[in-house]
Motif scaffolding. Sequence first.
Motif, short mmCIF file in Angstrom:
data_model
loop_
_atom_site.label_atom_id
_atom_site.label_comp_id
_atom_site.label_asym_id
_atom_site.label_seq_id
_atom_site.Cartn_x
_atom_site.Cartn_y
_atom_site.Cartn_z
N THR A 10 0.84 -1.20 0.00
CA THR A 10 0.00 0.00 0.00
C THR A 10 0.87 1.25 0.00
O THR A 10 0.62 2.20 -0.75
CB THR A 10 -0.94 -0.02 1.23
OG1 THR A 10 -1.73 -1.21 1.19
CG2 THR A 10 -1.84 1.20 1.26
N ALA A 14 1.42 4.22 -2.94
CA ALA A 14 1.33 5.65 -2.63
C ALA A 14 2.60 6.38 -3.05
O ALA A 14 2.54 7.46 -3.64
CB ALA A 14 1.04 5.85 -1.14
N TYR A 43 -2.46 -2.66 -9.61
CA TYR A 43 -3.69 -2.88 -8.84
C TYR A 43 -4.18 -4.32 -8.95
O TYR A 43 -4.85 -4.81 -8.03
CB TYR A 43 -4.75 -1.85 -9.24
CG TYR A 43 -4.44 -0.53 -8.58
CD1 TYR A 43 -4.95 -0.22 -7.33
CD2 TYR A 43 -3.57 0.37 -9.17
CE1 TYR A 43 -4.64 0.96 -6.70
CE2 TYR A 43 -3.24 1.56 -8.54
CZ TYR A 43 -3.77 1.85 -7.30
OH TYR A 43 -3.43 3.02 -6.67
N TYR A 46 -2.14 -5.82 -6.31
CA TYR A 46 -2.67 -5.36 -5.02
C TYR A 46 -3.87 -6.21 -4.61
O TYR A 46 -3.96 -6.67 -3.47
CB TYR A 46 -3.05 -3.88 -5.13
CG TYR A 46 -3.33 -3.18 -3.82
CD1 TYR A 46 -2.65 -3.48 -2.66
CD2 TYR A 46 -4.27 -2.16 -3.77
CE1 TYR A 46 -2.90 -2.82 -1.48
CE2 TYR A 46 -4.52 -1.47 -2.59
CZ TYR A 46 -3.84 -1.81 -1.45
OH TYR A 46 -4.08 -1.15 -0.28
N TRP A 71 -11.77 -2.22 -2.13
CA TRP A 71 -10.69 -1.50 -1.46
C TRP A 71 -9.64 -1.04 -2.48
O TRP A 71 -9.21 0.11 -2.45
CB TRP A 71 -10.03 -2.33 -0.37
CG TRP A 71 -8.82 -1.61 0.16
CD1 TRP A 71 -7.53 -1.93 -0.07
CD2 TRP A 71 -8.81 -0.39 0.92
NE1 TRP A 71 -6.70 -1.00 0.51
CE2 TRP A 71 -7.46 -0.05 1.13
CE3 TRP A 71 -9.80 0.43 1.43
CZ2 TRP A 71 -7.09 1.08 1.84
CZ3 TRP A 71 -9.41 1.56 2.14
CH2 TRP A 71 -8.08 1.88 2.34
N TYR A 75 -8.80 2.78 -3.23
CA TYR A 75 -7.44 3.28 -3.03
C TYR A 75 -6.90 3.90 -4.32
O TYR A 75 -6.22 4.93 -4.29
CB TYR A 75 -6.53 2.15 -2.55
CG TYR A 75 -5.22 2.64 -2.00
CD1 TYR A 75 -5.17 3.36 -0.81
CD2 TYR A 75 -4.03 2.39 -2.66
CE1 TYR A 75 -3.96 3.82 -0.31
CE2 TYR A 75 -2.82 2.84 -2.17
CZ TYR A 75 -2.80 3.56 -1.00
OH TYR A 75 -1.61 4.02 -0.49
N LEU A 78 -8.46 7.27 -4.57
CA LEU A 78 -7.81 8.15 -3.60
C LEU A 78 -6.47 8.65 -4.13
O LEU A 78 -6.16 9.85 -4.02
CB LEU A 78 -7.62 7.43 -2.26
CG LEU A 78 -6.89 8.21 -1.17
CD1 LEU A 78 -7.69 9.44 -0.76
CD2 LEU A 78 -6.62 7.31 0.03
#
Length: 124
Positions: A10, A14, A43, A46, A71, A75, A78
């Motif tokens: 994660t 970022a 992803y 992920y 999720w 994410y 985001l």
Amino acid sequence: MRFSLVLLYTVLIATLSLAHVPPPGDLPGWLGSLDKVAHFGMYGLYALILMFWKARSQGENRQGMILAVLWATFYGMLMEILQAMLPQQMRDFSWGDFAANALGALAGVFVWRRTRFQRWAAAK
């Protein structure tokens, strides 16, 4: 699988999403076209990592697959929103990137369901 790997990945997403990169005009043409493939792959991986963690810690079920996709998709959105808030010319929001993130998350769960990853994760 420990939660620390989920957390580490994660943070990696970022970091890669919010780091300064050269403007697209400064990148070779072939590298700029790999952007969506990179989003899709990041992803997808992920979602797979989330599924491994979920299966190892709480068992596998349909709800876990839905939560992994939701999720990872949340994410991804985001990260795109945060990119829009960065100083000009650094990063920007892209619906195409968001779509690649969401499709990658779906593909990750699809790979989970269609391969032997499930059995490997279940063998604690």
